[in-house]
Write an enzyme that holds these catalytic residues in place. Structure first.
Site, PDB file in Angstrom:
ATOM      1  N   ARG A 245       0.852  -1.186   0.000  1.00 21.56           N
ATOM      2  CA  ARG A 245       0.000   0.000   0.000  1.00 21.56           C
ATOM      3  C   ARG A 245       0.889   1.237   0.000  1.00 21.56           C
ATOM      4  O   ARG A 245       1.977   1.221   0.598  1.00 21.56           O
ATOM      5  CB  ARG A 245      -0.890   0.031   1.250  1.00 21.56           C
ATOM      6  CG  ARG A 245      -2.043  -0.963   1.258  1.00 21.56           C
ATOM      7  CD  ARG A 245      -3.172  -0.542   0.296  1.00 21.56           C
ATOM      8  NE  ARG A 245      -4.273  -1.495   0.318  1.00 21.56           N
ATOM      9  CZ  ARG A 245      -4.417  -2.510  -0.530  1.00 21.56           C
ATOM     10  NH1 ARG A 245      -3.516  -2.714  -1.476  1.00 21.56           N
ATOM     11  NH2 ARG A 245      -5.469  -3.302  -0.443  1.00 21.56           N
ATOM     12  N   GLU A 274      -3.514   7.682  -3.883  1.00 24.58           N
ATOM     13  CA  GLU A 274      -3.946   7.073  -5.140  1.00 24.58           C
ATOM     14  C   GLU A 274      -5.277   7.641  -5.608  1.00 24.58           C
ATOM     15  O   GLU A 274      -6.168   7.816  -4.776  1.00 24.58           O
ATOM     16  CB  GLU A 274      -4.086   5.567  -4.889  1.00 24.58           C
ATOM     17  CG  GLU A 274      -3.515   4.721  -5.973  1.00 24.58           C
ATOM     18  CD  GLU A 274      -3.345   3.287  -5.504  1.00 24.58           C
ATOM     19  OE1 GLU A 274      -2.381   3.027  -4.768  1.00 24.58           O
ATOM     20  OE2 GLU A 274      -4.199   2.469  -5.850  1.00 24.58           O
ATOM     21  N   HIS A 292      -1.501   0.568 -10.077  1.00 23.40           N
ATOM     22  CA  HIS A 292      -2.127  -0.409  -9.159  1.00 23.40           C
ATOM     23  C   HIS A 292      -2.685  -1.618  -9.927  1.00 23.40           C
ATOM     24  O   HIS A 292      -3.861  -1.969  -9.787  1.00 23.40           O
ATOM     25  CB  HIS A 292      -3.244   0.265  -8.329  1.00 23.40           C
ATOM     26  CG  HIS A 292      -3.537  -0.489  -7.052  1.00 23.40           C
ATOM     27  ND1 HIS A 292      -3.912   0.127  -5.884  1.00 23.40           N
ATOM     28  CD2 HIS A 292      -3.492  -1.815  -6.764  1.00 23.40           C
ATOM     29  CE1 HIS A 292      -4.102  -0.783  -4.937  1.00 23.40           C
ATOM     30  NE2 HIS A 292      -3.850  -1.967  -5.448  1.00 23.40           N
TER      31      HIS A 292
END
Lengths: 328, 328
Positions: A245, A274, A292
């Site tokens: 993450r 993000e 991602h």
């Protein structure tokens, strides 16, 4: 669609409450309703008295993707006893509330692990051997106009520190060994039956590594675990790969280290804000940026369906849940 | 430099004739002259009567990089008995003339094998999982403006056909097994002690593969071995990785197949008219282009020096040469 499923589902099917933010589709919508009665708050009929009476007794909540599941939302469903997640990381779920209420929580299990591990390895080789940068060099018409593209650095012999030796981390280690990498790891506890050296703290691991690969969960303890001191310990040639993450890394510091050349490079699939990616990184050839996509392939979503269904069925059958996570 | 080395070298050191095209530097120049007397045609003093008299008796020629070594050039040095090469592939050397004259030939041995294998694996994952294309997507500012980048395809379970199971090919197989790939190979002869299925012809291998990786030598037999028929057999989802030589593939056909979507993608480190790269490929996201950098890292050049020196010393000591190739 959900409304159809809701109205057509026989009354005796187990109730499953869907939780999802709008972009997240229920990819297994077509066959899930044949086995469960789905209740979806994004469905117009959800607020009807009939559906609301069902919601008040629902025991299982299916959380799709990274849809935030706060304590406020959980409070609205006091009868929920189980949250079935569909992602590898569960930092979007208020696990403290789940723990307090005794709610069982499951994640995607191993469904995404191989894909994430494959991608982490690809990012590491890419940063070291400059694969994406070389591709950019050619497409810009710079070969041979600007000479030979600089050689990268050899993967074999590199000391790779894996942070989080769970399902993904173990698969990364297994993949990197035949390349001649020297593996060590950091995790809360030393793993039994694992021969790789265990480092209790990340600073020591960074000091003894040429590359760090982040694949642990994001928690209060791991937030910004890769900070200025760890990057300094990793050193000027060090490489950081993140398939975990974004907030595992102090991203502002990372950008500063990369721009100043105080670490060697980075391969990033995730970001702190993000989908915001720091613009400064767009100019750097020692950085590989990924939107991602490490986590999954279409093949993995098939595996995910199986894990999700297995968890739901196990819950209603009072059996152990295949991918229950430990809450603490 | 060479002239210095030539003039200062003691008379009793063994003679080594250098063969190189201008961009190729003798990276081990600094210590080679301490052990051998180097004769370099690019050196002004080479044409001096004194040097020419030495050249007429030189027994060993050191060929640097891919410098073309034709029969014409070899004819100028009738006393040469051994060509020590410094590259993995020797398609730039007229091996037929060497064979006819009984000249022993050596290559880079295993010095570059691990790097080439690492790069081949990186290209395969990159094409399947769209690593470089995803990076390009972010740098173009398309995330999230143009939505989520499409998912790639899983590496695990893919049937990978390796063409040429020599040192590089074997290392590729070893690396890909832990990813869950199913390996088969094509080579002139079935390898003893190798359990992977052997295909005698490339068509059959292509028919039974999701990806082909080319890492064999370029010879008259292997020139354009990847032609229209093989690509058709590989199929619309099939991927081709080339870390061998450009002319192993009929490049015009490859471009046609890629542009029309008749194969799934390609990862190319080498090209038929290097450094010319077909412009049509610049527009394709299912292609990863590399400027012939698969073969080496600075670490590999250290290993190369050792192989070259070991070959030269073995020759003058009348011992078996460590990386002698088979001529036929």
């Amino acid at each position: 669609m959900a409304s159809e499923a809701q109205s057509s589902a026989p009354d005796n099917l187990p109730l499953v409450l869907i939780h999802r933010i709008p972009p997240f589709e229920l990819s297994f919508k077509s066959w899930l309703p044949t086995r469960f009665r789905l209740l979806d708050p994004l469905d117009p009929s959800f607020s009807s008295p009939q559906t609301q009476s069902l919601v008040s007794s629902v025991r299982l909540l299916l959380c799709l993707g990274p849809s935030p599941l706060t304590s406020d939302i959980l409070d609205r469903f006091p009868s929920v006893q189980c949250v079935v997640g569909s992602s590898a990381g569960l930092d979007h779920v208020d696990l403290a509330t789940c723990c307090r209420r005794g709610i069982t929580v499951t994640n995607a299990g191993d469904a995404f692990s191989a894909d994430a591990a494959d991608f982490a390895v690809a990012l590491l080789i890419d940063v070291l051997r400059r694969v994406s940068a070389g591709d950019r060099f050619i497409r810009a018409g710079s070969w041979p106009a600007k000479g030979q593209y600089p050689l990268g650095s050899k993967l074999g012999g590199k000391r790779v520190g894996i942070i989080g030796l769970g399902s993904i981390g173990s698969m990364i280690a297994k993949r990197l060994e035949p390349f001649g990498c020297i593996i060590a790891y950091n995790s809360r506890r030393k793993k039994p039956n694992v021969s790789f050296p265990h480092y209790e703290n990340v600073m020591d691991l960074a000091t003894n590594s040429d590359a760090l690969i982040l694949c642990c969960a994001l928690t209060n303890e791991t937030h910004h675990m890769i900070n200025k001191d760890v990057m300094t310990a990793l050193g000027k040639e060090g490489v950081i790969i993140n398939v975990g993450r974004g907030a595992l890394i102090d991203e502002k510091e990372l950008v500063r280290f990369l721009v100043k050349g105080d670490i060697g490079g980075a391969g990033l699939d995730v970001y702190e804000e993000e989908p915001e990616v720091p613009r400064e990184l767009f100019e750097l050839d020692n950085v590989v940026l990924s939107p991602h996509r490490a986590v999954a392939t279409p093949e993995a979503f098939v595996a995910l369906q199986e894990v999700v269904i297995a968890n739901i069925e196990a819950f209603f059958a009072n059996k152990p849940l295949p991918s229950q996570i430990e809450l603490e």
